[in-house]
Design a protein around this motif. Structure first.
Motif, PDB file in Angstrom:
ATOM      1  N   ARG A 118       0.810  -1.209   0.000  1.00  0.00           N
ATOM      2  CA  ARG A 118       0.000   0.000   0.000  1.00  0.00           C
ATOM      3  C   ARG A 118       0.853   1.273   0.000  1.00  0.00           C
ATOM      4  NH1 ARG A 118      -4.642   0.881   2.729  1.00  0.00           N
ATOM      5  NH2 ARG A 118      -3.765   0.814   4.812  1.00  0.00           N
ATOM      6  N   SER A 120       2.365   4.491  -2.268  1.00  0.00           N
ATOM      7  CA  SER A 120       2.005   5.238  -3.468  1.00  0.00           C
ATOM      8  C   SER A 120       3.159   6.133  -3.918  1.00  0.00           C
ATOM      9  CB  SER A 120       0.771   6.095  -3.180  1.00  0.00           C
ATOM     10  OG  SER A 120       0.985   6.882  -2.029  1.00  0.00           O
ATOM     11  N   GLY A 121       3.045   6.706  -5.092  1.00  0.00           N
ATOM     12  CA  GLY A 121       4.082   7.603  -5.613  1.00  0.00           C
ATOM     13  C   GLY A 121       5.438   6.944  -5.695  1.00  0.00           C
TER      14      GLY A 121
ATOM     15  N   VAL B  91      11.233   1.820   0.848  1.00  0.00           N
ATOM     16  CA  VAL B  91      11.429   2.898   1.816  1.00  0.00           C
ATOM     17  C   VAL B  91      10.359   3.975   1.681  1.00  0.00           C
ATOM     18  CG1 VAL B  91      13.064   4.589   2.692  1.00  0.00           C
ATOM     19  CG2 VAL B  91      13.912   2.537   1.568  1.00  0.00           C
ATOM     20  N   CYS B  92       9.819   4.396   2.811  1.00  0.00           N
ATOM     21  CA  CYS B  92       8.846   5.487   2.776  1.00  0.00           C
ATOM     22  C   CYS B  92       9.609   6.811   2.776  1.00  0.00           C
ATOM     23  CB  CYS B  92       7.901   5.458   3.969  1.00  0.00           C
ATOM     24  SG  CYS B  92       6.802   6.903   4.006  1.00  0.00           S
ATOM     25  N   GLU B  97      10.295   4.664   6.991  1.00  0.00           N
ATOM     26  CA  GLU B  97      10.074   3.260   7.317  1.00  0.00           C
ATOM     27  C   GLU B  97      10.770   2.422   6.238  1.00  0.00           C
ATOM     28  OE1 GLU B  97       6.135   0.531   7.988  1.00  0.00           O
ATOM     29  OE2 GLU B  97       6.324   1.487   6.030  1.00  0.00           O
ATOM     30  N   THR B 129      11.218   3.438  -3.609  1.00  0.00           N
ATOM     31  CA  THR B 129      10.843   4.554  -2.745  1.00  0.00           C
ATOM     32  C   THR B 129       9.392   4.939  -3.008  1.00  0.00           C
ATOM     33  OG1 THR B 129      13.057   5.341  -3.230  1.00  0.00           O
ATOM     34  CG2 THR B 129      11.674   6.770  -1.912  1.00  0.00           C
ATOM     35  N   GLY B 130       8.698   5.371  -1.991  1.00  0.00           N
ATOM     36  CA  GLY B 130       7.308   5.776  -2.164  1.00  0.00           C
ATOM     37  C   GLY B 130       6.787   6.349  -0.867  1.00  0.00           C
ATOM     38  N   ARG B 131       5.479   6.394  -0.738  1.00  0.00           N
ATOM     39  CA  ARG B 131       4.873   6.914   0.482  1.00  0.00           C
ATOM     40  C   ARG B 131       3.990   5.825   1.067  1.00  0.00           C
ATOM     41  NH1 ARG B 131       4.170  12.807   1.770  1.00  0.00           N
ATOM     42  NH2 ARG B 131       5.647  12.850   0.059  1.00  0.00           N
ATOM     43  N   CYS B 132       4.217   5.498   2.324  1.00  0.00           N
ATOM     44  CA  CYS B 132       3.432   4.433   2.935  1.00  0.00           C
ATOM     45  C   CYS B 132       1.993   4.904   3.139  1.00  0.00           C
ATOM     46  CB  CYS B 132       4.048   3.989   4.259  1.00  0.00           C
ATOM     47  SG  CYS B 132       3.919   5.191   5.586  1.00  0.00           S
ATOM     48  N   ALA B 133       1.096   3.959   3.361  1.00  0.00           N
ATOM     49  CA  ALA B 133      -0.324   4.277   3.472  1.00  0.00           C
ATOM     50  C   ALA B 133      -0.588   5.307   4.566  1.00  0.00           C
ATOM     51  CB  ALA B 133      -1.113   3.000   3.753  1.00  0.00           C
ATOM     52  N   ALA B 136       0.671   8.740   3.446  1.00  0.00           N
ATOM     53  CA  ALA B 136      -0.177   9.247   2.371  1.00  0.00           C
ATOM     54  C   ALA B 136      -1.465   9.783   2.973  1.00  0.00           C
ATOM     55  CB  ALA B 136      -0.466   8.147   1.363  1.00  0.00           C
TER      56      ALA B 136
END
Lengths: 148, 148
Positions: A118, A120-121, B91-92, B97, B129-133, B136
DNA sequence: CTCTCTGCAAAGCATTTGCACATTG
DNA sequence: CAATGTGCAAATGCTTTGCAGAGAG
């Protein structure tokens, strides 16, 4: 993205000003890839001797935020390159040669991993490390392989 | 590799000596993953208050050379973890995280890429890399997402 | 006992930042 | 002209290193 006639277009579309320093930095990035901040500094100095390293860092940070530049860490110092296309890196552990690799399948893999958790981006960076043919050959002869 | 009863076996098979400092560092690495040198320092100090950061770095470097420890750069400081299995990282970008991901297909991809370029002794590191739930969600409410 | 390791503190790099002045749009 | 950018130099953060004494095998 960056275009040979309109390198500066990217900046002009933002609140950032187009200074001669920034134009020179963008031009330096067009010439070579995987450049160190210090290498960029040297190159920019050829045209603008008074530019400071601080300005290089500040500008690179802006360019990265805008998406005009891609960063990638290797050997202590960060490496910068124009964000012309999405690619990954193959690095020689001995001579630090860096080869760009397309690996388009990574994007899908990353997306799938992100969805599982879960996230995003998403963005993904693959770094493959090994020893290039030349360095492997030298190593076989017992010679030192450090250096370019 | 590292085993709960025989953490130290790896070191004993080398010319390196097994000191209480090194044993403590190995134990700290068993407890948590993606640890900063400074975090490891703090944890080791619980048992051995006099240990210096320099010793932590020197030991981690040896453990990496032997293959008992895996390093991975994120946010200025290097992260260390026991090399129990081969995995990659998600990685967030907001809260930092770090989630381990198996992605076994990477090994084959890396090998194929390496062969194309005549590289040997290959290793690969994928960082998604991204944004965790959670981050977000917070971002949607306009709250700060740094930390955690 | 010898060789390796450790703590300490200073050094080394890459990167960031405060400030007064210069420049851009 | 107002806002943004720049050079300089000092500051920061992570990591490495020289040295003399301590400890492992």
């Amino acid at each position: 993205m960056i275009d040979s006639k309109g390198v500066d277009a990217g900046l002009l579309q933002t609140r950032y000003r187009l200074t001669k320093q920034r134009a020179a930095i963008l031009r330096a990035l067009e010439d070579g890839a995987h450049l160190t901040a210090e290498t960029i500094h040297e190159r920019v100095r050829a045209a603008l001797p008074a530019v400071s390293l601080g300005t290089i860092y500040r500008t690179l940070d802006i360019l990265r935020a805008i998406g005009l530049v891609q960063v990638f860490a290797h050997g202590g110092a960060a490496r910068y390159e124009a964000a012309l296309d999405k690619h990954h890196h193959l690095v020689c552990a001995s001579c630090s040669e860096i080869v760009n690799i397309p690996a388009p399948q990574i994007a899908a893999l990353a997306l799938s991993i992100a969805q599982d958790h879960r996230y995003s981006g998403v963005d993904a960076a693959l770094v493959v490390t090994g020893r290039c043919a030349r360095c492997a050959g030298l190593a076989r002869n017992g010679a030192s392989t450090t250096g370019g």
